[in-house]
Design a protein around this motif. Structure first.
Motif, PDB file in Angstrom:
ATOM      1  N   ALA A 149     -11.679 -30.940 -24.512  1.00 37.73           N
ATOM      2  CA  ALA A 149     -13.446 -32.267 -25.040  1.00 37.73           C
ATOM      3  C   ALA A 149     -12.255 -33.877 -25.141  1.00 37.73           C
ATOM      4  CB  ALA A 149     -13.585 -32.153 -26.478  1.00 37.73           C
ATOM      5  N   LEU A 150     -11.504 -33.135 -25.446  1.00 34.23           N
ATOM      6  CA  LEU A 150     -10.020 -34.531 -25.935  1.00 34.23           C
ATOM      7  C   LEU A 150      -9.489 -35.121 -24.763  1.00 34.23           C
ATOM      8  CD1 LEU A 150      -7.965 -33.498 -29.608  1.00 34.23           C
ATOM      9  CD2 LEU A 150     -10.020 -35.161 -28.874  1.00 34.23           C
ATOM     10  N   GLU A 151      -8.885 -33.733 -23.867  1.00 36.97           N
ATOM     11  CA  GLU A 151      -8.546 -34.171 -22.970  1.00 36.97           C
ATOM     12  C   GLU A 151      -9.554 -34.776 -22.343  1.00 36.97           C
ATOM     13  OE1 GLU A 151      -7.679 -30.654 -21.043  1.00 36.97           O
ATOM     14  OE2 GLU A 151      -5.613 -30.601 -22.135  1.00 36.97           O
ATOM     15  N   THR A 152     -11.483 -34.228 -22.074  1.00 34.33           N
ATOM     16  CA  THR A 152     -12.197 -35.158 -21.250  1.00 34.33           C
ATOM     17  C   THR A 152     -12.004 -36.797 -21.872  1.00 34.33           C
ATOM     18  OG1 THR A 152     -13.579 -33.030 -21.378  1.00 34.33           O
ATOM     19  CG2 THR A 152     -14.724 -34.903 -20.873  1.00 34.33           C
ATOM     20  N   LEU A 153     -11.639 -37.010 -22.897  1.00 32.80           N
ATOM     21  CA  LEU A 153     -11.867 -38.496 -23.836  1.00 32.80           C
ATOM     22  C   LEU A 153     -10.205 -39.302 -23.183  1.00 32.80           C
ATOM     23  CD1 LEU A 153     -12.848 -38.079 -27.226  1.00 32.80           C
ATOM     24  CD2 LEU A 153     -13.944 -39.190 -25.622  1.00 32.80           C
ATOM     25  N   ALA A 154      -9.455 -38.359 -22.705  1.00 28.63           N
ATOM     26  CA  ALA A 154      -8.468 -38.744 -21.567  1.00 28.63           C
ATOM     27  C   ALA A 154      -8.285 -39.609 -20.824  1.00 28.63           C
ATOM     28  CB  ALA A 154      -7.535 -37.996 -21.999  1.00 28.63           C
ATOM     29  N   LEU A 156     -11.812 -39.613 -19.228  1.00 26.64           N
ATOM     30  CA  LEU A 156     -12.668 -41.107 -19.036  1.00 26.64           C
ATOM     31  C   LEU A 156     -11.559 -42.218 -19.399  1.00 26.64           C
ATOM     32  CD1 LEU A 156     -15.750 -39.503 -21.590  1.00 26.64           C
ATOM     33  CD2 LEU A 156     -15.705 -39.800 -19.019  1.00 26.64           C
ATOM     34  N   VAL A 157     -11.392 -41.997 -20.465  1.00 21.85           N
ATOM     35  CA  VAL A 157     -10.317 -43.685 -20.882  1.00 21.85           C
ATOM     36  C   VAL A 157      -9.524 -43.734 -19.671  1.00 21.85           C
ATOM     37  CG1 VAL A 157      -8.754 -44.673 -22.021  1.00 21.85           C
ATOM     38  CG2 VAL A 157     -10.476 -43.320 -23.648  1.00 21.85           C
ATOM     39  N   ASP A 158      -8.539 -43.229 -18.448  1.00 26.64           N
ATOM     40  CA  ASP A 158      -8.097 -43.309 -17.836  1.00 26.64           C
ATOM     41  C   ASP A 158      -9.470 -43.958 -15.911  1.00 26.64           C
ATOM     42  OD1 ASP A 158      -5.950 -42.806 -18.935  1.00 26.64           O
ATOM     43  OD2 ASP A 158      -6.117 -40.535 -18.061  1.00 26.64           O
ATOM     44  N   GLN A 159     -10.037 -43.481 -16.276  1.00 26.28           N
ATOM     45  CA  GLN A 159     -11.158 -43.841 -15.536  1.00 26.28           C
ATOM     46  C   GLN A 159     -11.502 -45.151 -15.676  1.00 26.28           C
ATOM     47  OE1 GLN A 159     -13.928 -40.026 -15.071  1.00 26.28           O
ATOM     48  NE2 GLN A 159     -11.959 -39.217 -13.401  1.00 26.28           N
ATOM     49  N   GLY A 160     -11.669 -45.831 -16.867  1.00 25.41           N
ATOM     50  CA  GLY A 160     -11.970 -47.374 -17.231  1.00 25.41           C
ATOM     51  C   GLY A 160     -13.867 -46.528 -17.520  1.00 25.41           C
ATOM     52  N   LEU A 161     -13.931 -45.799 -17.816  1.00 23.56           N
ATOM     53  CA  LEU A 161     -15.309 -45.850 -18.391  1.00 23.56           C
ATOM     54  C   LEU A 161     -15.615 -46.077 -19.600  1.00 23.56           C
ATOM     55  CD1 LEU A 161     -16.116 -42.173 -16.181  1.00 23.56           C
ATOM     56  CD2 LEU A 161     -16.857 -44.882 -15.890  1.00 23.56           C
ATOM     57  N   LEU A 162     -14.450 -46.201 -20.109  1.00 26.10           N
ATOM     58  CA  LEU A 162     -14.267 -46.453 -21.964  1.00 26.10           C
ATOM     59  C   LEU A 162     -13.881 -48.072 -21.718  1.00 26.10           C
ATOM     60  CD1 LEU A 162     -13.893 -43.154 -23.904  1.00 26.10           C
ATOM     61  CD2 LEU A 162     -16.194 -44.423 -23.417  1.00 26.10           C
ATOM     62  N   PRO A 163     -13.875 -48.971 -21.038  1.00 27.48           N
ATOM     63  CA  PRO A 163     -13.370 -50.356 -20.872  1.00 27.48           C
ATOM     64  C   PRO A 163     -12.458 -50.757 -22.002  1.00 27.48           C
ATOM     65  CG  PRO A 163     -15.247 -50.707 -20.600  1.00 27.48           C
ATOM     66  CD  PRO A 163     -15.486 -49.540 -20.818  1.00 27.48           C
ATOM     67  N   THR A 164     -13.622 -51.081 -23.064  1.00 26.85           N
ATOM     68  CA  THR A 164     -13.298 -51.243 -24.843  1.00 26.85           C
ATOM     69  C   THR A 164     -12.112 -50.482 -25.659  1.00 26.85           C
ATOM     70  OG1 THR A 164     -15.083 -51.400 -25.690  1.00 26.85           O
ATOM     71  CG2 THR A 164     -15.344 -52.680 -24.349  1.00 26.85           C
ATOM     72  N   THR A 165     -11.868 -49.587 -25.309  1.00 35.23           N
ATOM     73  CA  THR A 165     -11.576 -48.772 -26.102  1.00 35.23           C
ATOM     74  C   THR A 165     -10.009 -48.061 -25.359  1.00 35.23           C
ATOM     75  OG1 THR A 165     -13.437 -48.189 -27.033  1.00 35.23           O
ATOM     76  CG2 THR A 165     -12.064 -46.152 -26.953  1.00 35.23           C
ATOM     77  N   ASP A 166      -9.097 -47.344 -25.646  1.00 35.85           N
ATOM     78  CA  ASP A 166      -7.939 -46.581 -25.858  1.00 35.85           C
ATOM     79  C   ASP A 166      -8.079 -45.839 -25.976  1.00 35.85           C
ATOM     80  OD1 ASP A 166      -7.010 -47.249 -28.172  1.00 35.85           O
ATOM     81  OD2 ASP A 166      -6.041 -48.788 -28.446  1.00 35.85           O
ATOM     82  N   TYR A 167      -6.962 -44.867 -25.598  1.00 40.76           N
ATOM     83  CA  TYR A 167      -7.418 -42.834 -25.597  1.00 40.76           C
ATOM     84  C   TYR A 167      -7.055 -42.652 -27.416  1.00 40.76           C
ATOM     85  CZ  TYR A 167      -6.499 -38.444 -27.001  1.00 40.76           C
ATOM     86  OH  TYR A 167      -6.477 -36.873 -27.318  1.00 40.76           O
ATOM     87  N   THR A 168      -6.288 -43.528 -28.123  1.00 39.78           N
ATOM     88  CA  THR A 168      -5.892 -42.874 -29.913  1.00 39.78           C
ATOM     89  C   THR A 168      -7.738 -44.054 -30.529  1.00 39.78           C
ATOM     90  OG1 THR A 168      -3.733 -43.351 -29.876  1.00 39.78           O
ATOM     91  CG2 THR A 168      -4.806 -43.580 -31.742  1.00 39.78           C
ATOM     92  N   THR A 169      -8.172 -44.622 -29.746  1.00 42.05           N
ATOM     93  CA  THR A 169      -9.261 -45.283 -30.671  1.00 42.05           C
ATOM     94  C   THR A 169     -10.633 -44.531 -30.689  1.00 42.05           C
ATOM     95  OG1 THR A 169      -8.709 -48.158 -30.713  1.00 42.05           O
ATOM     96  CG2 THR A 169     -10.656 -47.404 -31.210  1.00 42.05           C
ATOM     97  N   ALA A 170     -10.760 -43.334 -29.232  1.00 45.16           N
ATOM     98  CA  ALA A 170     -11.783 -42.682 -28.701  1.00 45.16           C
ATOM     99  C   ALA A 170     -11.381 -41.495 -29.219  1.00 45.16           C
ATOM    100  CB  ALA A 170     -11.985 -42.428 -26.985  1.00 45.16           C
ATOM    101  N   GLU A 171     -10.038 -41.214 -29.537  1.00 46.39           N
ATOM    102  CA  GLU A 171     -10.021 -39.896 -30.481  1.00 46.39           C
ATOM    103  C   GLU A 171     -10.140 -40.024 -31.791  1.00 46.39           C
ATOM    104  OE1 GLU A 171      -5.884 -36.995 -29.635  1.00 46.39           O
ATOM    105  OE2 GLU A 171      -5.917 -38.778 -31.238  1.00 46.39           O
ATOM    106  N   GLN A 172     -10.132 -40.968 -32.490  1.00 41.54           N
ATOM    107  CA  GLN A 172     -10.254 -40.768 -33.866  1.00 41.54           C
ATOM    108  C   GLN A 172     -11.419 -41.142 -34.151  1.00 41.54           C
ATOM    109  OE1 GLN A 172      -8.290 -44.926 -34.565  1.00 41.54           O
ATOM    110  NE2 GLN A 172      -6.352 -44.074 -35.157  1.00 41.54           N
TER     111      GLN A 172
END
Length: 252
Positions: A149-154, A156-172
């Protein structure tokens, strides 16, 4: 707290030899700190929760028996934290369902009379919903690392699908949301602490036969029977085979 609990009717300095975990839903970094801990009587060991589907019928049962045997041996060797990990999946190795592995080890150690001498941490690619975490805690896990699940978040961030969020914030946010979800599940049963909820198994099984429940989910109510370990092994084998299909196989 994770680790050896000691005699609940005594208060001794030895009972302080436990690991305090602020957040039971672990990041990858948190898990690595637990995995490498060796302080006083607090020692961790990783056990692989994999089986080889190519070994024919019964491979899952044999792997569960081996896993439980390894857990007993680790307790005898003085380890107080066991990390049940399904990392290492490949064409030859499929994951034992994380809840089955956790509950199986939990009840095996209860039967051996040594459950309070060790804590369980789950490292699995399966948990992704609140119910998954709630079940793992309810059947004995002290902490859970949902690495996929955490790698999936990473990703999503790398692909720009969460444009307003960095990985640390998404993880939190993922951990906070899951945490609140588990607390809500606990509160519905009037339970306010994870220590009280852990291992309480306040669930009812639907579609699992009594023999399977008695072996791996002892004391869980199952008023509607159903499948057992054989069917679960076959379903796991089919999912694993589908995951490793090559392009030619898919085309045919």
């Amino acid at each position: 707290f994770i680790g050896a609990e000691g005699n609940l009717f005594e208060e001794t300095p030895e009972q302080c030899n436990q690991l305090k975990v602020v957040e039971p839903i672990l990041t990858n970094h948190d898990l690595e700190k637990i995995r490498s801990v060796s302080e006083g009587r607090v020692k961790a060991k990783t056990l692989r929760t994999l089986f080889r589907p190519g070994k024919g019928p019964g491979a899952l049962k044999r792997s569960l028996e081996s896993l439980c045997s390894q857990a007993s041996e680790a307790v005898r060797d003085g380890y107080t934290i066991l990390v049940l990990s399904d990392r290492g999946v490949d064409r030859e190795h499929a994951p034992i369902p994380s809840l089955l592995a956790t509950a199986g080890v939990h009840h095996h150690l209860i039967r051996e009379g040594v459950r309070t001498r060790v804590g369980l941490v789950v490292e699995s690619g399966e948990p992704r919903e609140v119910a998954h975490f709630a079940l793992l805690f309810g059947y004995g896990a002290g902490a859970v690392n949902a690495y996929l699940a955490l790698e999936t978040l990473a990703q999503l961030v790398d692909q720009g699908l969460l444009p307003t969020t960095d990985y640390t914030t998404a993880e939190q946010k993922f951990i906070r949301a899951t945490h609140k979800g588990v607390v809500k599940v606990m509160s519905k049963m009037g339970i306010s602490t994870l220590q009280s909820y852990r291992g309480a198994q306040i669930f009812e099984a639907v579609g699992l036969n009594q023999g399977f429940i008695d072996e791996y989910f002892k004391w869980t109510s199952t008023r509607i029977g159903g499948i057992g370990l054989g069917e679960i092994e076959e379903e796991s084998r089919l999912r694993h085979a589908l995951a490793f299909l090559d392009a030619k196989s898919i085309g045919s």
